[in-house]
Each structure stands twice: as structure tokens, then as C-alpha cells.
Scaffold this motif. Structure first.
Motif, PDB file in Angstrom:
ATOM      1  N   ASP A 102       0.617  -0.901  -0.225  1.00  0.00           N
ATOM      2  CA  ASP A 102      -0.494   0.283   0.415  1.00  0.00           C
ATOM      3  C   ASP A 102       1.265   1.310   0.710  1.00  0.00           C
ATOM      4  N   GLY A 103       2.166   1.324  -1.361  1.00  0.00           N
ATOM      5  CA  GLY A 103       2.904   2.530  -0.568  1.00  0.00           C
ATOM      6  C   GLY A 103       2.435   3.774  -1.577  1.00  0.00           C
ATOM      7  N   ILE A 104       3.323   3.775  -2.442  1.00  0.00           N
ATOM      8  CA  ILE A 104       3.534   5.059  -3.128  1.00  0.00           C
ATOM      9  C   ILE A 104       2.874   4.246  -4.562  1.00  0.00           C
ATOM     10  N   TYR A 105       2.544   5.206  -5.439  1.00  0.00           N
ATOM     11  CA  TYR A 105       2.012   5.410  -6.836  1.00  0.00           C
ATOM     12  C   TYR A 105       2.781   6.199  -7.926  1.00  0.00           C
ATOM     13  N   LEU A 106       3.387   6.363  -8.598  1.00  0.00           N
ATOM     14  CA  LEU A 106       3.188   7.805  -9.706  1.00  0.00           C
ATOM     15  C   LEU A 106       2.170   7.243 -11.043  1.00  0.00           C
ATOM     16  N   GLN A 107       1.374   8.154 -11.728  1.00  0.00           N
ATOM     17  CA  GLN A 107       0.802   7.648 -12.786  1.00  0.00           C
ATOM     18  C   GLN A 107       1.210   8.215 -13.533  1.00  0.00           C
ATOM     19  N   VAL A 108       1.566   8.404 -14.995  1.00  0.00           N
ATOM     20  CA  VAL A 108       2.394   8.321 -16.023  1.00  0.00           C
ATOM     21  C   VAL A 108       1.480   8.937 -17.480  1.00  0.00           C
ATOM     22  N   GLY A 109       0.636   7.565 -17.018  1.00  0.00           N
ATOM     23  CA  GLY A 109      -0.834   8.334 -18.357  1.00  0.00           C
ATOM     24  C   GLY A 109      -2.310   7.698 -18.095  1.00  0.00           C
ATOM     25  N   ALA A 110      -2.790   8.548 -18.513  1.00  0.00           N
ATOM     26  CA  ALA A 110      -3.906   8.126 -18.611  1.00  0.00           C
ATOM     27  C   ALA A 110      -4.812   8.132 -19.339  1.00  0.00           C
ATOM     28  N   PHE A 111      -5.512   6.726 -20.217  1.00  0.00           N
ATOM     29  CA  PHE A 111      -6.237   6.640 -21.922  1.00  0.00           C
ATOM     30  C   PHE A 111      -7.561   6.512 -21.810  1.00  0.00           C
ATOM     31  N   SER A 112      -8.123   6.765 -22.891  1.00  0.00           N
ATOM     32  CA  SER A 112      -9.952   6.027 -22.813  1.00  0.00           C
ATOM     33  C   SER A 112      -9.592   4.309 -23.709  1.00  0.00           C
ATOM     34  N   SER A 113      -8.461   4.691 -24.748  1.00  0.00           N
ATOM     35  CA  SER A 113      -8.409   3.031 -25.281  1.00  0.00           C
ATOM     36  C   SER A 113      -7.241   2.212 -24.296  1.00  0.00           C
ATOM     37  N   ALA A 114      -7.268   1.189 -24.409  1.00  0.00           N
ATOM     38  CA  ALA A 114      -6.525   0.394 -23.551  1.00  0.00           C
ATOM     39  C   ALA A 114      -5.585  -0.030 -24.259  1.00  0.00           C
ATOM     40  N   SER A 115      -5.866   0.105 -26.220  1.00  0.00           N
ATOM     41  CA  SER A 115      -4.062  -0.322 -26.362  1.00  0.00           C
ATOM     42  C   SER A 115      -3.279   0.701 -26.408  1.00  0.00           C
ATOM     43  N   ASN A 116      -3.759   1.747 -26.326  1.00  0.00           N
ATOM     44  CA  ASN A 116      -3.072   3.468 -26.093  1.00  0.00           C
ATOM     45  C   ASN A 116      -2.236   2.847 -24.758  1.00  0.00           C
ATOM     46  N   ALA A 117      -3.245   2.321 -24.024  1.00  0.00           N
ATOM     47  CA  ALA A 117      -2.519   2.534 -22.500  1.00  0.00           C
ATOM     48  C   ALA A 117      -1.135   1.320 -22.496  1.00  0.00           C
ATOM     49  N   LYS A 118      -1.513   0.544 -22.865  1.00  0.00           N
ATOM     50  CA  LYS A 118      -1.102  -0.721 -23.324  1.00  0.00           C
ATOM     51  C   LYS A 118       0.464  -0.391 -24.052  1.00  0.00           C
ATOM     52  N   GLY A 119       0.452   0.514 -24.545  1.00  0.00           N
ATOM     53  CA  GLY A 119       1.722   0.448 -25.713  1.00  0.00           C
ATOM     54  C   GLY A 119       2.501   1.418 -24.427  1.00  0.00           C
ATOM     55  N   LEU A 120       1.807   2.590 -23.672  1.00  0.00           N
ATOM     56  CA  LEU A 120       2.849   2.909 -23.002  1.00  0.00           C
ATOM     57  C   LEU A 120       3.693   2.550 -22.037  1.00  0.00           C
ATOM     58  N   ARG A 121       2.512   1.667 -21.541  1.00  0.00           N
ATOM     59  CA  ARG A 121       3.161   0.706 -20.530  1.00  0.00           C
ATOM     60  C   ARG A 121       4.411  -0.096 -20.862  1.00  0.00           C
ATOM     61  N   ASP A 122       4.135  -0.595 -21.745  1.00  0.00           N
ATOM     62  CA  ASP A 122       5.084  -1.720 -21.966  1.00  0.00           C
ATOM     63  C   ASP A 122       6.727  -0.176 -22.785  1.00  0.00           C
ATOM     64  N   ASP A 123       6.376   0.415 -23.215  1.00  0.00           N
ATOM     65  CA  ASP A 123       7.306   1.502 -23.099  1.00  0.00           C
ATOM     66  C   ASP A 123       8.270   1.587 -22.002  1.00  0.00           C
TER      67      ASP A 123
END
Length: 268
Positions: A193-214
Motif C-alpha cells: 500500500d505504498g506510493i504510486y506514480l501515474q504517467v498517463g491515462a487513456f480512454s483506449s486500452a491499447s494506447n495505455a498498454k503501449g505506454l506501459r510497455d514503453d
């Protein structure tokens, strides 16, 4: 000399035994049920209960046969229809994905993306029979199949003789309260239950997964997509949990050094 020979002979025998054990799981070319009819009607369904979810069996993501799978983060509303299969004697007595021993007479199942352990109700759509099983393994990795049942579960449903069958699979939770969502595999860590960084938010799951992989390609920290369900789904790319602000600073340094946003801090 005799002692030396004894050691050599013992090592050869031990090596052969180890090879035999490693290969024994696949000694059977085709899977099968028990050699004789077994009455499974007395075997009770799995009883849902709260269980700690650890890293065992919950590697996320994981890759099998060139396909990468991502675990469902919140399974509380999971329901799916598709084809069920079953597995039996070939795997009986060998370890499942979370290290337990597979028992083809137990009420268990394998699923590709549900967290381990989970409990699901499986209904055979051809006859309306249903059973509750405990997911403790990964699979099936045949295209078009959504769950691999133990022999006992398949027999109780009436699927065993056919090999496969159309089913509905629905999550079952202890009592009336859904279990807490599965966070990425470090949920069992002391700083889960620590600290998280959010680096992006998308309406498209594929765009989110693309950033996650990068982002994942430049970090050692865990990077995942968290789906936020509202009027429209929002897919958030997050890093963590991070233990403290010093780790946050290190991660942010790597992000900006690689050309990514430093992100903003969120708490879960």
C-alpha cells in the motif's frame, strides 16, 4: 578406488532418476482420465474463502508460446462464456502454477488471467449443471478455450466424455463482499500500500498498454495498467508500489532521462 566408483555409480543413478522425474510429466503423449470409472458425485464443490494472494502463480504479465497475458486486476464482476476443456492423468501429482500439487479428483481449474487463487462457478450450457471450482493453475493455452477443469469437475458437469463443451464462467466470492482487487504481483509485499506514480491515462486500452510497455522497457519497477470504471472506462498507466520518496525520485529521474513524463504521485 572402490569408494570413488561407488560415488560415480551413485551420481549416474541419481542423474537418471532426476531426468526420469523431469520427463515423467510428458511420458504420456495424450492426456486421459483414470483407468477405470470413478464415482465423483460425492466430491463437494470448492468452498470460496478468503486466501492471501502471493507472487506464486501471479506473475504479471507472463508469456506462453509467444503470447503475453495480463492478469485481471479486479475480478469482482468477471463473467465470460466460451469453451471449457479438462486435464487429468498426464498432470496428476505434478505442480500447478502456484506450487500446489494437481489432483484430478479435486475441484480445481486453470485460467489464463484470473488471479490465483480465485473461485468461479462453471455452468455447462448444454445441460444447465454447474460446479464451483478453485483456480490454482494457468491455462488452457489452446486457442478458443477459456478454462481448463479438473477431471472431477468436468465429469460432474458432463463434459469429460466429450473433452470440451460450452460454458459460462462467473466469479464467486466469499459472503457478499468481493475480495480486494489483485494489485500487481507485489501485493503481498510489506509496502504493497505504498506510493504510486501515474504517467498517463487513456480512454483506449491499447494506447495505455503501449505506454506501459514503453515505460517498462526502461524501469525495473513494476508498471501496470489500472482500469477505472465510470461512465466511460479510463485506463491509467501506473508505476509501483514504491517504498518511499527516495525511490520515487530515482524512478522519476529514469523517466525524464528516457524522455517520459515524471508523472504524478497517487496513493492506493
Amino acid at each position: 578406488m572402490r569408494c570413488w566408483l561407488k560415488v560415480v555409480v551413485w551420481c549416474v543413478i541419481a542423474g537418471l532418476a532426476a531426468c526420469s522425474q523431469n520427463e515423467s510429466r510428458y511420458a504420456m503423449k495424450h492426456d486421459t482420465g483414470p483407468d477405470r470409472h470413478v464415482d465423483v458425485t460425492h466430491i463437494p464443490d470448492a468452498v470460496p474463502k478468503y486466501e492471501a494472494r502471493t507472487r506464486a502463480g501471479n506473475k504479471n504479465p507472463y508469456t506462453v508460446l509467444g503470447q503475453t497475458y495480463y492478469l485481471i486486476e479486479d475480478e469482482s464482476d468477471y463473467k465470460e462464456r466460451g469453451t471449457a476443456s479438462w486435464y487429468g492423468k498426464k498432470f496428476h501429482g505434478h505442480k500447478t502454477s502456484n506450487g500446489e500439487v494437481y489432483d484430478m479428483y479435486g475441484m480445481t481449474a486453470a485460467h489464463k488471467t484470473l488471479p490465483i487463487p480465485s473461485y468461479v462457478r462453471v455452468t455447462y450450457l448444454k445441460n444447465g449443471r454447474s460446479v464451483v471450482v478453485r483456480v490454482n493453475d494457468r491455462g488452457p493455452f489452446h486457442q478458443g478455450r477459456i478454462i481448463d477443469l479438473s477431471y472431477a469437475a468436468a465429469q460432474k458437469l458432463g463434459i469429460a466424455s466429450a473433452g470440451t463443451g460450452p460454458v459460462e464462467v462467473e466469479i464467486v466470492v466469499p459472503g457478499d463482499t468481493p475480495p480486494p482487487p489483485l494489485r500487481p504481483e507485489d501485493r503481498a509485499a510489506t509496502h504493497a500500500d505504498g506510493i504510486y506514480l501515474q504517467v498517463g491515462a487513456f480512454s483506449s486500452a491499447s494506447n495505455a498498454k503501449g505506454l506501459r510497455d514503453d515505460v517498462d522497457s526502461v524501469l525495473e519497477a513494476r508498471v501496470f495498467v489500472s482500469e477505472f470504471l465510470a461512465a466511460k472506462s479510463l485506463y491509467r498507466v501506473r508505476i509501483g508500489p514504491l517504498a518511499d520518496m527516495a525511490e520515487v525520485s530515482r524512478v522519476r529521474g529514469k523517466l525524464t532521462g528516457a524522455g517520459f513524463s515524471a508523472g504524478h504521485i497517487v496513493k492506493d
